[in-house]
Motif scaffolding. Structure first.
Motif, short mmCIF file in Angstrom:
data_model
loop_
_atom_site.label_atom_id
_atom_site.label_comp_id
_atom_site.label_asym_id
_atom_site.label_seq_id
_atom_site.Cartn_x
_atom_site.Cartn_y
_atom_site.Cartn_z
N UNK A 359 57.19 -36.44 14.84
CA UNK A 359 56.42 -35.25 15.28
C UNK A 359 55.21 -34.96 14.77
N UNK A 360 54.28 -35.31 15.69
CA UNK A 360 52.80 -34.75 14.92
C UNK A 360 52.25 -33.92 15.76
N UNK A 361 52.01 -34.57 16.68
CA UNK A 361 50.91 -33.23 18.26
C UNK A 361 51.65 -33.18 19.09
N UNK A 362 51.36 -32.07 20.15
CA UNK A 362 51.33 -32.13 21.12
C UNK A 362 50.81 -32.86 22.03
N UNK A 363 51.65 -33.50 23.16
CA UNK A 363 51.56 -34.53 24.28
C UNK A 363 51.90 -34.18 25.63
N UNK A 364 52.56 -33.18 26.05
CA UNK A 364 52.42 -32.23 26.88
C UNK A 364 52.26 -31.23 27.07
N UNK A 365 51.82 -30.27 27.48
CA UNK A 365 52.09 -29.18 28.51
C UNK A 365 52.57 -28.92 29.64
N UNK A 366 53.22 -27.47 30.46
CA UNK A 366 53.16 -27.15 31.47
C UNK A 366 53.25 -25.62 31.53
N UNK A 367 52.73 -25.35 32.86
CA UNK A 367 53.12 -24.14 32.50
C UNK A 367 53.82 -23.29 34.32
N UNK A 368 54.19 -22.73 34.54
CA UNK A 368 54.50 -21.97 35.69
C UNK A 368 54.50 -20.44 35.84
#
Length: 582
Positions: A359-368
Motif C-alpha cells: 500500500x504505497x500510493x493512491x490508485x483512485x478517488x471519487x467525490x459526490x
C-alpha cells in the motif's frame, strides 16, 4: 575202490543266516522313499557344508528367506533394502482410493483424506520377526495405518440418516433449563469395524464391506437424569464471580449455560466440559472488563502518505486454565467464585506482513456532493457510514461487503431518519443517505479496476450521481460487494466536508487508466404526477424522466486495452409527488 580227497569248507565262529532273494516295493513306496532320500540327502549336504555354511544360508540379510508382502519377495534383504523395495512396491497404491461397500452402497475414499497408508517400517519389522523356514513361503500381512475418526466421518456422509436408528444421549440447555435426549439402541456405523475392514481390503485392491451394526448406548436413561440433577441444574443455579488480580467480573447463569457442554467420550458416555469459545462469546461484555484487545499492525494515512502502524499484543483470560476451576465451582452452592489469570495474545498481523501488501500510493478517488450541511440528518448518516469504513483494508483476493462491514445501520449506531426509496416511493427511513456513500465507494472501487461482485443502481435517477455507475443499499437485502483482484492490498480512505464525501483507494498502481465510455440515453419516459395523502411519510418531489443507458468500463494496461466491461440500467421515471390537495 579208488580213494577221493574231500575238501571241507572252513568253519566260522557263528552260523551264517540263510540269504533270501530281495523283494521289490510297490512303485508309490519307491517314490516316497526317493523323496525321503532327497530330503535326507539335502540335510546331509547341509551338514557336510558345516555349521558355518548352514548359518550363512539361513541368516543372510535381516529378512528370513521365503518372506513375502503383497506378492513381493523380501527374503535375504537387509532392513534398509526391504524398506526401499517395499516402499517402491506400494508407492502406486498410495494414491489409489479405498473401495468401500457401506451399508450396500459402493463408495470410494481418498487415502489422504483419512490418513490411510501402508506403514512400511512396521511391515518390514513384522517380516523380520516372521521366523526362519527351510521350505515354502510365508505371506506377511502389511501394517496399514488409518485415522478411524476421519474415516468414520467420511463414510457417514454416504449413510442415510434414516438408516441410523441408534440415539446417542445428549444434554443441552434451553435458556437455563437442561434438556435431555435419552439414548436408544439401534443401527449405526461402527468406526472401529470400518477401520479394520478398510485396513484389510485396501492394500490388496479389494472392496471393504462395512455393514451397519446394532449398537447399544453406553448410558442409561437413569444415568442421564443423574447428570442433570447432579451437574447441569446446580451449574446454572447461581452466577460465578471471576477475579483477575484486583479486578473481577460475573458470569451469569445464562452465560454459564452457554459455556457448559456435555460431550461423549470414546465409549459414548457424557461428560461435562467448558467450551471456552462459547463461554467467552456469551460473556463477551463481562470478559471485556478485565481484558485488553490486541491491535494488529495496519496502515494509516499520515501527512497524506500511508504509514505502517505497529500492532500491540492483547491480554485475555486464559479459559483453558479457568475451565477446570470453573467446573469445580459449578458443583458448589452460592456464592461461587474462581480465580482467573490473563495470558498474552498476539497482535495477529505483523508489520512485515502489512508491508508486503504494497500500500504505497493512491490508485483512485471519487467525490459526490450533497446539500444541507453537516447538521442535516441525511448528511449525518453519510458521515457516520464513512467513518465506519475509513481505514478498512481489503487483502488480495478478498471481497469487501459494505453490509458485512457496517452491519445493520440503526439508531443504536447513530443513524437517523432521512428520505429513502421504499417500493418506488420516497419515505423517511433510518440510514437514509447511506446510498450516497455507497455510490461514492462503488465508483472508487470501479476506477481502481476492482471486480464488481454485487451492486444495484437506484430505481430513480438522481443528478448528483453518475448515471448507471452508481449504487443503492438496504440492509440486509441490497449490498455493495467488490473483490480485490490485484496482487496488492487496498486501503480505503474516506473524508467528508459539509457538502461532500470522498472515497480514495490506496495500493500499488496496476493499470494505466480506467475510464467510462457512455452510450446515448434511450427510451426516455416522462414522469407522472402522483398525489399522496399528506402526512409524515409523504415527501414531495418535482419528478425526473426515466431512461435506459449503457456504460463501458475501459481498462488499459501496458499501453493497451485489456478489458471493456458493459454496464446497463433502466431508470424508472420518478413521479412528481404531491402531498394532499385535490
Amino acid at each position: 575202490m579208488s580213494s577221493e580227497t574231500v575238501v571241507m569248507p572252513a568253519q566260522r565262529d557263528a552260523p551264517r543266516e540263510e540269504q533270501l532273494p530281495p523283494v521289490e516295493p510297490p512303485p508309490e513306496e519307491r517314490q516316497r522313499s526317493g523323496k525321503r532320500w532327497l530330503v535326507v540327502s539335502g540335510l546331509a549336504a547341509l551338514l557336510v557344508v558345516g555349521a558355518g555354511g548352514a548359518g550363512a544360508y539361513f541368516t543372510v540379510g535381516d529378512i528370513p528367506r521365503g518372506t513375502e508382502v503383497l506378492g513381493l519377495d523380501l527374503g535375504a534383504l537387509s532392513r534398509a533394502e526391504a524398506e526401499k523395495a517395499l516402499g517402491d512396491h506400494v508407492a502406486s497404491r498410495a494414491s489409489q482410493p479405498a473401495r468401500v461397500r457401506i451399508d450396500g452402497k459402493d463408495v470410494t475414499v481418498e487415502p489422504q483424506a483419512v490418513g490411510l497408508a501402508v506403514d512400511v517400517p512396521a511391515t518390514v519389522d513384522a517380516a523380520a520377526r516372521s521366523g526362519f523356514r527351510l521350505v515354502g513361503t510365508k505371506d506377511i500381512t502389511p501394517v496399514v495405518r488409518v485415522e478411524p475418526a476421519r474415516l468414520e466421518a467420511a463414510l457417514r456422509k454416504h449413510v442415510s440418516t434414516e438408516r441410523v436408528t441408534v440415539r446417542k444421549p445428549a444434554i443441552t440447555f434451553r435458556g437455563v433449563a437442561p434438556v435431555a435426549t435419552y439414548p436408544k439402541a439401534g443401527l449405526d456405523l461402527d468406526g472401529a469395524v470400518a477401520a479394520e475392514r478398510v485396513r484389510g481390503a485396501w492394500p490388496a485392491g479389494q472392496v471393504a464391506d462395512v455393514p451397519l451394526t446394532t449398537r447399544a448406548p453406553a448410558m442409561t436413561r437413569e444415568q442421564v437424569d443423574a447428570l442433570i440433577s447432579d451437574v447441569a441444574e446446580p451449574a446454572v443455579a447461581a452466577p460465578v464471580t471471576v477475579t483477575v488480580g484486583d479486578r473481577s467480573f460475573r458470569l451469569s447463569p445464562a452465560a454459564l449455560a452457554k459455556g457448559l457442554v456435555f460431550r461423549s467420550d470414546a465409549a459414548g458416555r457424557l461428560k461435562p466440559a467448558i467450551d471456552g469459545a462459547k463461554l467467552r462469546a456469551a460473556g463477551r461484555a463481562e470478559f471485556g472488563k478485565v481484558e485488553t484487545a490486541a491491535k494488529p499492525a495496519t496502515v494509516r494515512l499520515t501527512g497524506g502518505k500511508p504509514r505502517i502502524v505497529p500492532g500491540a499484543p492483547g491480554r485475555q483470560v486464559d479459559v483453558t486454565k479457568l475451565a477446570p476451576e470453573l467446573l469445580t465451582a459449578l458443583a458448589g452452592p452460592a456464592p461461587r467464585a474462581v480465580a482467573g489469570v490473563l495470558t498474552s495474545t498476539g497482535s495477529g498481523t505483523g508489520e512485515a506482513e502489512v508491508a508486503k501488501l504494497g500500500i504505497k500510493q493512491r490508485v483512485s478517488t471519487f467525490t459526490t456532493y450533497f446539500t444541507g450541511g453537516r447538521s442535516s440528518p441525511r448528511s449525518q448518516n453519510i458521515i457516520t457510514v464513512a467513518k465506519a469504513v475509513d481505514g478498512a483494508i481489503v487483502r488480495p483476493g478478498a471481497t469487501f461487503s459494505l453490509n458485512g462491514h457496517t452491519g445493520d445501520r440503526n439508531y443504536a449506531k447513530g443513524y437517523k431518519d432521512a428520505p429513502v426509496i421504499v417500493n418506488g416511493v420516497l419515505e423517511p427511513g433510518v440510514g437514509g443517505g447511506a446510498s450516497q456513500f455507497t455510490t461514492t465507494l462503488f465508483n472508487a472501487a470501479y476506477y481502481a479496476g476492482l471486480e464488481d461482485v454485487e451492486h444495484k443502481p437506484h430505481s430513480f435517477y438522481f443528478s448528483r450521481y453518475p448515471s448507471v455507475i452508481e449504487s443503492t443499499i438496504f440492509y440486509p437485502t441490497l449490498d455493495l460487494k467488490f473483490k480485490n483482484t490485484t496482487p496488492y492490498g487496498i486501503l480505503i480512505d474516506t473524508a467528508t466536508t459539509g457538502r461532500s464525501v470522498t472515497v480514495s483507494m490506496w495500493s500499488t498502481k496496476v493499470y494505466d487508466s480506467v475510464k467510462t465510455v457512455y452510450g446515448p440515453r434511450r427510451n426516455v419516459t416522462s414522469p407522472p404526477t402522483v398525489q399522496r395523502e399528506a402526512g409524515p411519510k409523504c415527501i414531495t418531489s418535482s419528478g425526473l424522466p426515466g431512461f435506459t443507458q449503457d456504460a463501458w468500463r475501459v481498462i488499459r494496461k501496458d499501453g493497451r486495452e485489456v478489458e471493456r466491461e458493459k454496464f446497463s440500467w433502466r431508470y424508472d421515471p420518478e413521479p412528481r409527488f404531491i402531498c394532499g390537495g385535490d
